[in-house]
Enzyme design. Structure first.
Site, short mmCIF file in Angstrom:
data_model
loop_
_atom_site.label_atom_id
_atom_site.label_comp_id
_atom_site.label_asym_id
_atom_site.label_seq_id
_atom_site.Cartn_x
_atom_site.Cartn_y
_atom_site.Cartn_z
N CYS A 1 16.02 44.81 18.03
CA CYS A 1 17.16 44.98 17.14
C CYS A 1 16.79 44.64 15.70
CB CYS A 1 18.32 44.11 17.61
SG CYS A 1 19.82 44.30 16.62
N CYS B 1 23.22 40.21 23.70
CA CYS B 1 24.58 40.41 23.20
C CYS B 1 25.31 41.54 23.92
CB CYS B 1 24.54 40.66 21.70
SG CYS B 1 23.74 42.21 21.21
#
Length: 360
Positions: free
Chosen positions: A101, A197
């Site tokens: 990410c 997440c």
């Protein structure tokens, strides 16, 4: 300078944006919408990117008096992070989605868009430091060892570091929360989010099974080669795992068994005793250097987990491959994980582990 402050809706990014504003920069807050179907409220501290988070970020921006926008990067996040995560597990590897990410979303997609719009850089709430060195800006560990996030930033290259700002790197987390409260931010007591997440309930195996379905195979004793059980898919296992194997100790001399290897092409999970887990040689590819790349053999420190211990090591770099010899054996290192190399507090760079072994 004109700076985009990435605002997740948490306390760290809120204080980072405030500090950039205090430093005299022209700051614009940006919340990244990374979920195709964002939930209204958080289900746990693991989740993120909810409408609640976006609202929290907007309220901080309003209090600071800075412009605020939501940028939709959900499609790219799904392709570059979530799908990569799924396919890596399907191939028997153990990826770190936070590194992907940071590499592909926050410091590629976000930074590229910011630069295209005329901004000079991006500020985030990561706990790390960027210091000036003899060859340019360097990435260093944070002052707070318990919050240090330099490991997950080890994928940044020199050009990205030149445009990156981490205002919290010199602070302790407790001080950041206190500052948020003093500034009147409602997020001052908001719990920290935890990776992964996009697996809000923490059930990684369930998430992967929903994506990949069941792919039955055999549990095999790594020493004898004997089949000792069955499994529903190699994506449910990673090297070092002990729980969830479905094995009875009474069938295996009473000793606990761990996953010591994953053979995805043959749908086999190799199990063995703890003494088979330790490795001290790593080979890595997908090299990412935070500054000038080292060549030949160099003495460095190596870290193989985000919250793991740094181990003395030597690294030999040749072309697009690095071979890392650890000063002691480390348990549970799997292909797909990242090894991040340090020189003191400075991050030298990182590589994706492709193979592990033991020195003779």
């Amino acid at each position: 300078m004109r700076v985009v402050a990435a605002m997740s809706g948490g306390v760290d990014s809120a204080v980072a944006a405030a500090r950039m504003l205090d430093a005299g920069h022209d700051v614009v807050g940006v919340h990244l919408a990374l979920s195709r179907s964002a939930a209204t409220l958080r289900e746990s501290a693991r989740g993120c990117c909810t409408l609640e988070d976006a609202g929290d970020a907007r309220r901080v921006a309003d209090r600071l008096g800075i412009p605020f926008y939501v940028w939709d990067l959900a499609e790219r996040f799904e392709r570059d992070v979530v799908e990569d995560f799924v396919q890596e597990y399907a191939a028997g590897r153990t990826p770190n989605p936070c590194l992907r990410c940071n590499e592909r979303i926050k410091f590629a997609a976000l930074l590229d868009k910011a630069l295209a719009l005329g901004f000079d850089g991006v500020a985030t709430g990561h706990y790390a430091r960027v210091l000036e060195g003899p060859s340019g800006r360097e990435l260093h560990r944070a002052v707070d060892p318990d919050k240090d996030q330099s490991y997950v930033l080890g994928v940044l290259d020199a050009d990205q570091l030149a445009r990156a700002f981490f205002p919290l790197g010199g602070s302790l987390k407790a001080a950041v929360r206190q500052e948020a409260a003093e500034r009147g931010f409602a997020v001052a007591r908001k719990p920290d989010s935890h990776d992964i997440c996009f697996v809000a309930d923490g059930d990684t195996r369930g998430f992967l099974t929903r994506r990949l379905g069941e792919r039955p195979g055999e549990l095999v004793d790594a020493v004898s080669g004997k089949v000792v059980g069955e499994h529903a898919g190699v994506h449910g296992f990673t090297v070092g795992q002990r729980r969830g194997l479905g094995l009875e100790r009474s069938r295996l001399d009473g000793e606990p068994r761990y996953v010591v290897g994953v053979d995805a092409p043959r749908a086999r999970v190799l199990v063995g005793t703890a003494d088979l887990l330790g490795v001290d040689v790593l080979e890595g590819a997908h090299l990412r250097w935070c500054g000038p790349p080292p060549w030949g053999e160099v003495v460095l420190g190596a870290q193989v987990r985000a919250h793991g211990e740094e181990v003395p090591a030597s690294a030999t770099v040749a072309e697009e491959v690095v071979r890392v010899r650890l000063g002691r054996r480390v348990r549970g290192v799997a292909p797909g994980q990242s090894v991040v190399l340090y020189e003191g507090s400075r991050v030298v760079g990182s590589a994706t582990v492709t193979a592990t072994s033991r020195a003779a």
